[in-house]
Design an enzyme around this catalytic site. Structure first.
Site, PDB file in Angstrom:
ATOM      1  N   THR A  38       0.823  -1.206   0.000  1.00  0.00           N
ATOM      2  CA  THR A  38       0.000   0.000   0.000  1.00  0.00           C
ATOM      3  C   THR A  38       0.861   1.263   0.000  1.00  0.00           C
ATOM      4  O   THR A  38       1.882   1.332   0.686  1.00  0.00           O
ATOM      5  CB  THR A  38      -0.906   0.007   1.249  1.00  0.00           C
TER       6      THR A  38
ATOM      7  N   GLU B 217      -6.058  -5.804   4.084  1.00  0.00           N
ATOM      8  CA  GLU B 217      -6.143  -6.982   3.214  1.00  0.00           C
ATOM      9  C   GLU B 217      -7.321  -6.854   2.245  1.00  0.00           C
ATOM     10  O   GLU B 217      -7.977  -7.836   1.898  1.00  0.00           O
ATOM     11  CB  GLU B 217      -6.276  -8.249   4.066  1.00  0.00           C
TER      12      GLU B 217
HETATM   13  C1  LIG Z   1      -3.300 -15.921  12.528  1.00  0.00           C
HETATM   14  C2  LIG Z   1      -4.417 -15.049  12.136  1.00  0.00           C
HETATM   15  C3  LIG Z   1      -3.976 -13.678  11.895  1.00  0.00           C
HETATM   16  C4  LIG Z   1      -4.824 -13.024  10.847  1.00  0.00           C
HETATM   17  C5  LIG Z   1      -4.698 -11.579  10.913  1.00  0.00           C
HETATM   18  C6  LIG Z   1      -3.524 -11.054  10.133  1.00  0.00           C
HETATM   19  C7  LIG Z   1      -3.048  -9.790  10.753  1.00  0.00           C
HETATM   20  C8  LIG Z   1      -2.189  -9.031   9.796  1.00  0.00           C
HETATM   21  C9  LIG Z   1      -2.397  -7.599   9.946  1.00  0.00           C
HETATM   22  C10 LIG Z   1      -2.413  -6.807   8.915  1.00  0.00           C
HETATM   23  C11 LIG Z   1      -2.103  -7.289   7.541  1.00  0.00           C
HETATM   24  C12 LIG Z   1      -2.559  -6.317   6.524  1.00  0.00           C
HETATM   25  C13 LIG Z   1      -1.795  -6.537   5.260  1.00  0.00           C
HETATM   26  C14 LIG Z   1      -2.318  -5.744   4.084  1.00  0.00           C
HETATM   27  O1  LIG Z   1      -3.262  -5.048   4.173  1.00  0.00           O
HETATM   28  S1  LIG Z   1      -1.440  -5.975   2.653  1.00  0.00           S
HETATM   29  C15 LIG Z   1      -2.255  -4.990   1.459  1.00  0.00           C
HETATM   30  C16 LIG Z   1      -3.567  -5.607   1.045  1.00  0.00           C
HETATM   31  N1  LIG Z   1      -4.096  -4.896  -0.065  1.00  0.00           N
HETATM   32  C17 LIG Z   1      -5.166  -5.290  -0.670  1.00  0.00           C
HETATM   33  O2  LIG Z   1      -5.787  -6.261  -0.302  1.00  0.00           O
HETATM   34  C18 LIG Z   1      -5.535  -4.502  -1.897  1.00  0.00           C
HETATM   35  C19 LIG Z   1      -6.922  -4.803  -2.353  1.00  0.00           C
HETATM   36  N2  LIG Z   1      -6.977  -4.755  -3.814  1.00  0.00           N
HETATM   37  C20 LIG Z   1      -6.929  -5.873  -4.583  1.00  0.00           C
HETATM   38  O3  LIG Z   1      -6.794  -6.967  -4.091  1.00  0.00           O
HETATM   39  C21 LIG Z   1      -7.092  -5.721  -6.053  1.00  0.00           C
HETATM   40  O4  LIG Z   1      -6.514  -4.625  -6.567  1.00  0.00           O
HETATM   41  C22 LIG Z   1      -8.573  -5.790  -6.475  1.00  0.00           C
HETATM   42  C23 LIG Z   1      -9.486  -4.970  -5.604  1.00  0.00           C
HETATM   43  C24 LIG Z   1      -8.944  -7.261  -6.380  1.00  0.00           C
HETATM   44  C25 LIG Z   1      -8.762  -5.285  -7.914  1.00  0.00           C
HETATM   45  O5  LIG Z   1      -7.706  -5.725  -8.699  1.00  0.00           O
HETATM   46  P1  LIG Z   1      -7.653  -5.447 -10.274  1.00  0.00           P
HETATM   47  O6  LIG Z   1      -8.199  -4.102 -10.544  1.00  0.00           O
HETATM   48  O7  LIG Z   1      -6.314  -5.773 -10.750  1.00  0.00           O
HETATM   49  O8  LIG Z   1      -8.593  -6.562 -10.705  1.00  0.00           O
HETATM   50  P2  LIG Z   1     -10.012  -6.593 -11.376  1.00  0.00           P
HETATM   51  O9  LIG Z   1     -11.069  -6.141 -10.462  1.00  0.00           O
HETATM   52  O10 LIG Z   1      -9.915  -5.896 -12.692  1.00  0.00           O
HETATM   53  O11 LIG Z   1     -10.088  -8.129 -11.586  1.00  0.00           O
HETATM   54  C26 LIG Z   1      -9.262  -8.779 -12.532  1.00  0.00           C
HETATM   55  C27 LIG Z   1      -9.414 -10.272 -12.363  1.00  0.00           C
HETATM   56  O12 LIG Z   1      -8.521 -10.711 -11.355  1.00  0.00           O
HETATM   57  C28 LIG Z   1      -9.227 -11.459 -10.379  1.00  0.00           C
HETATM   58  N3  LIG Z   1      -8.538 -11.307  -9.105  1.00  0.00           N
HETATM   59  C29 LIG Z   1      -8.371 -10.189  -8.390  1.00  0.00           C
HETATM   60  N4  LIG Z   1      -7.684 -10.451  -7.268  1.00  0.00           N
HETATM   61  C30 LIG Z   1      -7.401 -11.771  -7.305  1.00  0.00           C
HETATM   62  C31 LIG Z   1      -6.700 -12.649  -6.426  1.00  0.00           C
HETATM   63  N5  LIG Z   1      -6.178 -12.222  -5.265  1.00  0.00           N
HETATM   64  N6  LIG Z   1      -6.599 -13.933  -6.762  1.00  0.00           N
HETATM   65  C32 LIG Z   1      -7.132 -14.390  -7.910  1.00  0.00           C
HETATM   66  N7  LIG Z   1      -7.810 -13.614  -8.795  1.00  0.00           N
HETATM   67  C33 LIG Z   1      -7.936 -12.312  -8.483  1.00  0.00           C
HETATM   68  C34 LIG Z   1     -10.600 -10.878 -10.423  1.00  0.00           C
HETATM   69  O13 LIG Z   1     -11.538 -11.758  -9.872  1.00  0.00           O
HETATM   70  C35 LIG Z   1     -10.783 -10.677 -11.892  1.00  0.00           C
HETATM   71  O14 LIG Z   1     -11.090 -11.926 -12.495  1.00  0.00           O
HETATM   72  P3  LIG Z   1     -11.975 -11.953 -13.821  1.00  0.00           P
HETATM   73  O15 LIG Z   1     -11.990 -13.388 -14.200  1.00  0.00           O
HETATM   74  O16 LIG Z   1     -13.308 -11.447 -13.410  1.00  0.00           O
HETATM   75  O17 LIG Z   1     -11.333 -11.054 -14.821  1.00  0.00           O
HETATM   76  C1  LIG Z   2      -4.065  -1.708  10.567  1.00  0.00           C
HETATM   77  C2  LIG Z   2      -3.677  -1.751   9.139  1.00  0.00           C
HETATM   78  C3  LIG Z   2      -2.602  -2.544   8.746  1.00  0.00           C
HETATM   79  C4  LIG Z   2      -2.193  -2.564   7.422  1.00  0.00           C
HETATM   80  N1  LIG Z   2      -1.101  -3.304   7.078  1.00  0.00           N
HETATM   81  C5  LIG Z   2      -0.633  -3.264   5.794  1.00  0.00           C
HETATM   82  C6  LIG Z   2       0.539  -3.971   5.418  1.00  0.00           C
HETATM   83  O1  LIG Z   2       1.161  -4.643   6.224  1.00  0.00           O
HETATM   84  N2  LIG Z   2       0.983  -3.859   4.141  1.00  0.00           N
HETATM   85  C7  LIG Z   2       0.323  -3.132   3.215  1.00  0.00           C
HETATM   86  O2  LIG Z   2       0.781  -3.078   2.077  1.00  0.00           O
HETATM   87  N3  LIG Z   2      -0.815  -2.481   3.529  1.00  0.00           N
HETATM   88  C8  LIG Z   2      -1.300  -2.523   4.787  1.00  0.00           C
HETATM   89  N4  LIG Z   2      -2.459  -1.854   5.132  1.00  0.00           N
HETATM   90  C9  LIG Z   2      -3.146  -1.070   4.105  1.00  0.00           C
HETATM   91  C10 LIG Z   2      -4.484  -1.682   3.702  1.00  0.00           C
HETATM   92  O3  LIG Z   2      -4.304  -2.832   2.962  1.00  0.00           O
HETATM   93  C11 LIG Z   2      -5.264  -0.606   2.934  1.00  0.00           C
HETATM   94  O4  LIG Z   2      -5.595   0.402   3.865  1.00  0.00           O
HETATM   95  C12 LIG Z   2      -6.496  -1.173   2.300  1.00  0.00           C
HETATM   96  O5  LIG Z   2      -6.166  -2.046   1.245  1.00  0.00           O
HETATM   97  C13 LIG Z   2      -7.426  -0.058   1.772  1.00  0.00           C
HETATM   98  O6  LIG Z   2      -6.737   0.831   0.962  1.00  0.00           O
HETATM   99  P1  LIG Z   2      -6.785   2.414   1.226  1.00  0.00           P
HETATM  100  O7  LIG Z   2      -6.459   2.663   2.641  1.00  0.00           O
HETATM  101  O8  LIG Z   2      -5.951   3.046   0.197  1.00  0.00           O
HETATM  102  O9  LIG Z   2      -8.298   2.834   1.018  1.00  0.00           O
HETATM  103  P2  LIG Z   2      -8.964   3.317  -0.351  1.00  0.00           P
HETATM  104  O10 LIG Z   2      -8.616   2.324  -1.432  1.00  0.00           O
HETATM  105  O11 LIG Z   2      -8.655   4.728  -0.616  1.00  0.00           O
HETATM  106  O12 LIG Z   2     -10.492   3.166   0.010  1.00  0.00           O
HETATM  107  C14 LIG Z   2     -11.228   4.186   0.689  1.00  0.00           C
HETATM  108  C15 LIG Z   2     -12.727   3.850   0.598  1.00  0.00           C
HETATM  109  O13 LIG Z   2     -13.119   3.869  -0.778  1.00  0.00           O
HETATM  110  C16 LIG Z   2     -13.810   2.686  -1.129  1.00  0.00           C
HETATM  111  N5  LIG Z   2     -13.399   2.249  -2.483  1.00  0.00           N
HETATM  112  C17 LIG Z   2     -12.152   2.226  -3.003  1.00  0.00           C
HETATM  113  N6  LIG Z   2     -12.176   1.721  -4.250  1.00  0.00           N
HETATM  114  C18 LIG Z   2     -13.455   1.424  -4.540  1.00  0.00           C
HETATM  115  C19 LIG Z   2     -14.111   0.847  -5.665  1.00  0.00           C
HETATM  116  N7  LIG Z   2     -13.443   0.459  -6.748  1.00  0.00           N
HETATM  117  N8  LIG Z   2     -15.441   0.689  -5.604  1.00  0.00           N
HETATM  118  C20 LIG Z   2     -16.140   1.077  -4.507  1.00  0.00           C
HETATM  119  N9  LIG Z   2     -15.573   1.606  -3.390  1.00  0.00           N
HETATM  120  C21 LIG Z   2     -14.245   1.775  -3.415  1.00  0.00           C
HETATM  121  C22 LIG Z   2     -13.347   1.632  -0.121  1.00  0.00           C
HETATM  122  O14 LIG Z   2     -14.369   0.687   0.080  1.00  0.00           O
HETATM  123  C23 LIG Z   2     -13.058   2.463   1.137  1.00  0.00           C
HETATM  124  O15 LIG Z   2     -14.193   2.541   1.941  1.00  0.00           O
HETATM  125  C24 LIG Z   2      -2.888  -1.813   6.448  1.00  0.00           C
HETATM  126  C25 LIG Z   2      -3.983  -1.044   6.836  1.00  0.00           C
HETATM  127  C26 LIG Z   2      -4.378  -1.008   8.161  1.00  0.00           C
HETATM  128  C27 LIG Z   2      -5.560  -0.165   8.550  1.00  0.00           C
END
Ligand SMILES: CCCCCCCC/C=C\CCCC(=O)SCCNC(=O)CCNC(=O)[C@H](O)C(C)(C)COP(=O)(O)OP(=O)(O)OC[C@H]1O[C@@H](n2cnc3c(N)ncnc32)[C@H](O)[C@@H]1OP(=O)(O)O
Ligand SMILES: Cc1cc2nc3c(=O)[nH]c(=O)nc-3n(C[C@H](O)[C@H](O)[C@H](O)COP(=O)(O)OP(=O)(O)OC[C@H]3O[C@@H](n4cnc5c(N)ncnc54)[C@H](O)[C@@H]3O)c2cc1C
Length: 665
Positions: free
Chosen positions: A148, A432
């Site tokens: 992120t 996530e």
């Molecule tokens: C022991 C227990 C502990 C548990 C707790 C853990 C504690 C840890 C604490 C904190 C950790 C936090 C870590 C993080 O937050 S890391 C950052 C995480 N970030 C995100 O999750 C970002 C979210 N965004 C996305 O995942 C993607 O960008 C998206 C929203 C899915 C959109 O992607 P994109 O625009 O590229 O894709 P499309 O919508 O156009 O879809 C394209 C096709 O791809 C498929 N797709 C998307 N994602 C996946 C995937 N992960 N795997 C497989 N396929 C995927 C999607 O379905 C589309 O398919 P299609 O066939 O329809 O074309």
């Molecule tokens: C405690 C914590 C730990 C984290 N740890 C990590 C880490 O270890 N590594 C890492 O890489 N990241 C980490 N993150 C980041 C986290 O993965 C992001 O905050 C999360 O993916 C959301 O992205 P953003 O904050 O940019 O929100 P944004 O993407 O700006 O979203 C803001 C709002 O807009 C809405 N929105 C955005 N896009 C769309 C759409 N296409 N359609 C409709 N609504 C939409 C969302 O639903 C949300 O309510 C962490 C975050 C937190 C809070």
């Protein structure tokens, strides 16, 4: 932290415990996945409880810096102990050791084992694994997952950090070109980690090939000083997560060897030629699928903790008009509305618990194929892990909050342990993948399933019902409201909602709207379809587990709890489809009956989770139920009570009372 001294058990709790209609211990074995696991978990909990190194005053009275420092010490001590005990390779033992040593205190090295190591496992070539994985597993290096950025979280493809290949030196140049490209949030990045998997746009031979992953060293391995070009630090206090240093990272033309690109799925050759080994580029997102599935189980565990506290407290807390003169005030648990609030949380907890197990099994069945490039079941796994992550964390946060409110004022006190649980669960709605965005991913998959069903194609097992023909709404006001009938109704609801939204979507397409525009037009409705689909999955997992229980008494109580879960879904989702007044009334009556039936088992159902006091850290949820004396002891530990007269009196209050101006002080 010290466990509260177990006093004589409050007779009101003893009385409630005696009402259990089933052997609680046997249900614990089911929840743990077998008696062997229960015994092993208890041994581990005992080890930590006996170890004075893990004892300290409540962290709630500490500053953030103290909390962080203590968390680093405990997290590393856990690793040392696990090594001494030869348990490092045992994920079950390590998980429970960490959980009891750091109850709801997120670990500064948590990202290392939740995301850094799994990413190395899933994204490295075999040779890269050899080089880095063992060092990471041995904790010779400590890493995080830096994806992120300030400007982009959800829209991964919009990430701005660049990794530009320089063939003359055979290095990548990692760079943050803008302020918005600064990495923001990664756990442990601020102060703790010395390495990170950095997600960046790959540029080679003048072309951008999209997001890829790179192993970047951030800090010197002996001095821990940040390396030239690396600017990193802590992002400051948050709503919770005080024990972890979520960080920022700016990379100023930092050079890394070519071999530090994670090359399982794609490669840059020495001359800069880009080669993609597998066609599905979403395999880069594999770690997120894994962590999302863990979050579902973590949400269930969070509810189990909050519900244990709130149910025990509801047994010992008296409040309200006595039923007759001289009678004691009623207990909170005697109020039907209180029973409803708590027992529906308990039902959600069991449902999510069992669903998370089915999801985990699916993940581990599919993952070996995915690693070999066979991705047939990846869309189903992604859709389920995304949707259930959203439903699980939404429910987790809502249920923990409901339990907190059920404890009145004490629930707002950190002494209850409930704010700590809430603040640990709530961010899972955002990290996530933000929950609404995750539901849209599930919805997108479901829309595609409808299309494929129309073409007569096969669907994955959890989507298969989408192929069935639309039927009239199952009647709920006829015969008995069995769990199977209710589950059938939820299946019908999910399909009806989906067909309705898909019809709407198709009409936009027929009006020549672009796919993306038509998708936006139905997106609000689609999130409800995704929830309905996931709830069906939870309900099915719950009922299957209830039926699988060999002991008829346990089977009976779990089936009743499952019916409460299903009925509550029918009633609360009545606005999504037309439910007749008579069907609705019937369901409401059935809920009332179930509350009366389940109430004697309320304590037994939460105590089957077998959570020791050391885990709950709750003055009001103690096993012995001696709440009030313990509450006074807790308050006495407040640093504000270190002296009778606080220094602010001399500094300000005395001056104020004397009519002196405070402005110059
Ligand atoms: C022991 C227990 C502990 C548990 C707790 C853990 C504690 C840890 C604490 C904190 C950790 C936090 C870590 C993080 O937050 S890391 C950052 C995480 N970030 C995100 O999750 C970002 C979210 N965004 C996305 O995942 C993607 O960008 C998206 C929203 C899915 C959109 O992607 P994109 O625009 O590229 O894709 P499309 O919508 O156009 O879809 C394209 C096709 O791809 C498929 N797709 C998307 N994602 C996946 C995937 N992960 N795997 C497989 N396929 C995927 C999607 O379905 C589309 O398919 P299609 O066939 O329809 O074309
Ligand atoms: C405690 C914590 C730990 C984290 N740890 C990590 C880490 O270890 N590594 C890492 O890489 N990241 C980490 N993150 C980041 C986290 O993965 C992001 O905050 C999360 O993916 C959301 O992205 P953003 O904050 O940019 O929100 P944004 O993407 O700006 O979203 C803001 C709002 O807009 C809405 N929105 C955005 N896009 C769309 C759409 N296409 N359609 C409709 N609504 C939409 C969302 O639903 C949300 O309510 C962490 C975050 C937190 C809070």
């Amino acid at each position: 932290m010290t466990n509260p001294v177990v006093q004589k058990v409050n007779p009101m709790l003893t009385e409630e415990r005696a009402k259990a209609s089933f052997p609680v211990e046997e249900l614990t074995y089911i929840l743990d996945g077998g008696k062997f696991n229960t015994e092993k978990r208890r041994e581990i909990e005992e080890l930590v409880t006996k170890d004075p190194n893990f004892e300290h005053p409540p962290i709630q009275f500490m500053t953030r810096e103290q909390q962080y420092s203590l968390a680093v010490k405990k997290a590393l001590l856990v690793q040392q102990r696990l090594k001494e005990l030869d348990m490092l390779d045992d994920p079950y033992a390590s998980y429970f050791f960490r959980r009891i040593a750091m109850p709801r205190e997120v670990s500064p090295i948590g990202l290392h084992w939740v995301m850094f190591v799994p990413t190395l496992m899933g994204q490295c070539s075999d040779e890269q694994r050899e080089r880095w994985l063992q060092r990471a597993l041995n904790y010779e290096i400590i890493g995080t997952y830096a994806q992120t950025e300030m400007g982009h979280g959800t829209f991964l493809r919009g990430i701005e950090t660049t990794a530009t290949y320089d063939p003359s030196s055979q290095q990548f140049v990692l760079h943050s070109p803008t302020t918005t490209s600064i990495k923001w949030w990664p756990g442990g990045l601020g102060k703790t980690c010395n390495y990170a998997v950095v997600v960046a746009q790959l540029h080679t031979q003048g072309r951008c090939h999209g997001v890829h992953m790179f192993l970047v060293q951030l800090r010197d391995e002996s001095t821990h000083r940040s390396l030239p070009g690396v600017v990193c630090g802590d992002i400051g206090p948050k709503m919770g997560y005080h024990t972890i240093d979520n960080g920022f990272l700016q990379l100023n033309s930092v050079r890394i060897p070519r071999e530090n690109m994670l090359m399982r799925n794609a490669e840059v050759q020495p001359d800069g030629t880009y080669i993609r080994r597998v066609s599905n580029e979403k395999l880069t997102y594999g770690t997120m699928v894994f962590v999302r599935s863990l979050i579902v189980s973590d949400a269930a565990r969070g509810i189990s903790e909050a519900a244990t506290i709130a149910v025990r407290y509801a047994c010992v807390r008296r409040q309200g008009e006595p039923s007759s003169p001289g009678a004691p005030e009623p207990r909170l648990l005697d109020y039907p509305v209180h029973q409803y609030r708590l027992l529906t949380c308990v039902a959600n907890c069991y449902g999510l618990w069992f669903a998370s197990e089915v999801l985990r099994d699916l993940y581990f069945t599919v993952q070996p194929d995915v690693l070999e490039g066979r991705t047939e079941r990846l869309p189903e796994t992604h859709a389920l892990s995304a949707g259930l992550k959203a439903v699980g964390s939404n429910r987790g946060a809502a249920c923990v909050e409901e339990c907190r409110r059920c404890c009145g004022g004490f629930g707002f006190s950190e002494a209850s342990g409930l704010p700590k649980i809430y603040n640990d669960i709530n961010p899972a709605c955002t990290y996530e993948g933000e929950n609404t965005v995750m539901l849209l991913q599930t919805g997108r998959h479901l829309l595609k399933c409808v299309e494929r069903a129309r073409r007569g194609e096969q669907l994955a097992p959890s989507d298969a019902y989408i192929r069935s023909r639309p039927t009239p709404q199952p009647k709920l006001a006829g015969g008995p409201l069995t769990a199977d009938l209710l589950l059938g109704w939820l299946r019908w609801r999910s399909l009806s909602m989906l067909l309705e939204v898909s019809g709407r979507f198709n009409s936009f397409i027929e009006q020549r709207q672009a796919w993306a525009d038509a998708f936006q037009a139905v997106s609000r409705r689609l999130t409800r379809c995704a929830e309905a689909h996931c709830i069906l999955y939870v309900g099915q997992a719950f009922l299957d587990s209830a039926k699988a229980a060999e002991n008829p008494k346990i089977c009976g109580v779990l089936t009743s709890l499952c019916r409460l879960f299903l009925l509550n879904e029918v009633v609360s989702g009545a606005g999504d489809v037309q439910l007749s007044r008579s069907d609705l009334a019937r369901c409401q009556d059935a809920i009332d009956s179930l509350l009366t039936e389940l109430r004697p088992n309320a304590v037994a159902l939460v105590e089957a989770f077998d959570l020791p006091d050391r885990m709950l850290c709750s003055v009001i949820g103690r096993y012995d139920g001696q709440v009030y004396e313990a509450m006074l002891q807790w308050a006495r530990q407040s640093p504000l009570n270190a002296t009778d007269v606080h220094e602010s009196y001399e500094l300000y209050t005395r001056q104020f009372l004397a009519g002196r101006s405070l402005a110059k002080l």
